[in-house]
Design a protein around this motif. Sequence first.
Motif, PDB file in Angstrom:
ATOM      1  N   GLU A  64      41.454  15.191  -2.120  1.00 42.09           N
ATOM      2  CA  GLU A  64      41.186  15.266  -3.552  1.00 42.09           C
ATOM      3  C   GLU A  64      40.854  16.688  -3.983  1.00 42.09           C
ATOM      4  N   ALA A  75      43.506  13.396  -7.866  1.00 45.38           N
ATOM      5  CA  ALA A  75      42.349  14.283  -8.007  1.00 45.38           C
ATOM      6  C   ALA A  75      41.377  13.807  -9.072  1.00 45.38           C
ATOM      7  N   ASP A  76      41.718  12.729  -9.768  1.00 45.20           N
ATOM      8  CA  ASP A  76      40.917  12.303 -10.918  1.00 45.20           C
ATOM      9  C   ASP A  76      40.777  13.479 -11.890  1.00 45.20           C
ATOM     10  N   HIS A 119      41.117  15.622 -15.200  1.00 48.32           N
ATOM     11  CA  HIS A 119      41.195  15.529 -16.651  1.00 48.32           C
ATOM     12  C   HIS A 119      41.148  16.940 -17.201  1.00 48.32           C
TER      13      HIS A 119
END
Lengths: 201, 201
Positions: free
Chosen positions: A112, A188-189, A191
């Motif tokens: 990640e 990677a989540d 935003h």
Amino acid sequence: MIVRENENTGELYTLLTGWAFRYRTMSDGRRQIFNFLLPGDFIGLQDQLEEASPHGIEALSAATLCVFPRSRLWDLYRAHPALGFDLTWLSAHEGLIVDENLLSVGQRSAVERIAMLLIHLYKRAESLGLGDAESVPMPLTQQHFADALGLSLVHTNKTLKRLEALGLHTLERGKLKLLNPAAMARLADYHALPLRGRPLI
Amino acid sequence: MIVRENENTGELYTLLTGWAFRYRTMSDGRRQIFNFLLPGDFIGLQDQLEEASPHGIEALSAATLCVFPRSRLWDLYRAHPALGFDLTWLSAHEGLIVDENLLSVGQRSAVERIAMLLIHLYKRAESLGLGDAESVPMPLTQQHFADALGLSLVHTNKTLKRLEALGLHTLERGKLKLLNPAAMARLADYHALPLRGRPLI
DNA sequence: CGACATGTTGAGATGGATCAACACTTGTGG
DNA sequence: CCACAAGTGTTGATCCATCTCAACATGTCG
């Protein structure tokens, strides 16, 4: 080498072209990279007046700088409040990026973290118009990835390879391509942080 | 709860009394604490105008705040450049603290991280005149330590116990005492960051 | 008294570190 | 032109710091 650790140059800079990074070394040699600097980023705000800089800054490529004498910083605030306002903006914005790195290093797994850093740098470079339609320059060494993410060099290498094997990106001869940005962002989540009118000083 | 994640209050605050922390939660629930806030710390600079705040802020104890409408921030810069200057100072100073946390989480072992956080909070509280000659208040839960340092709750507990067993500190009923500050500083590779005339807004 | 947050402790699993080679590239001096 | 050193990237084997799981203890508050 732009700013040496524990020294004070009495100068501030704007990075006009090229890449750099901001880091700190512990007394036993371990190094943490706090952030990567791209054109438009400001250097030296964190160093309080007259104190020795608590971090070093090194270039990752040929770079050009715009130099300000620190002694005239206060004059600038008084004469041009709008510029002072912009400086606070830049400082706060760098803060956001460091927060993001801290979130990665504190909470994300190795895959990640790497994914996050790749997208993040890709987006930043892209938004500055660096590179071409399909790739952006990526002057980092695997050691830089490792030191920024708090991973060992070996594990960084293996993780990078794994992502390449999954077909998420390619990274060769200093060029980064994202082959599947959506999948990588999910991994990677990621935003995007909204970048409204960024000032240039 | 002072500032909710992903919302925008349109307000800025100065923390006048009490403790708080600034954090962010990932979509799967993992939480990273970026920094702890003590009296005199400013809240909300990182949130760019009109955008949703990328982080949340919660109080750790009863707290009092001084509220500013964000819309008048620019007026303040124009009318009182000196205050604008101070705001940049505060923003940069918080940046330094976050850097320090990133260094911990990225490079230090669990024992070193805990030791670092203990000294760091001790010094900050002490320099504000909180607590008495031998101890300072410490309203954090072990979960807060864990989330700030990127460690699991269980390992945080064990590490904290280990340091207590070594006679380095005690932590009970919300009071922290450092029994051997020098040893703890050595362990953490701690170097005080010089805090010259901090402004209060 | 029960419910819930917090703290404590042990046993076992694992992600990432460390160690150790080796390959490739680039620059340098002989 | 070659030999060599230094920086970088790659890969496998092994180890261990930290995580996860699972109890149980304690305190607080209704």
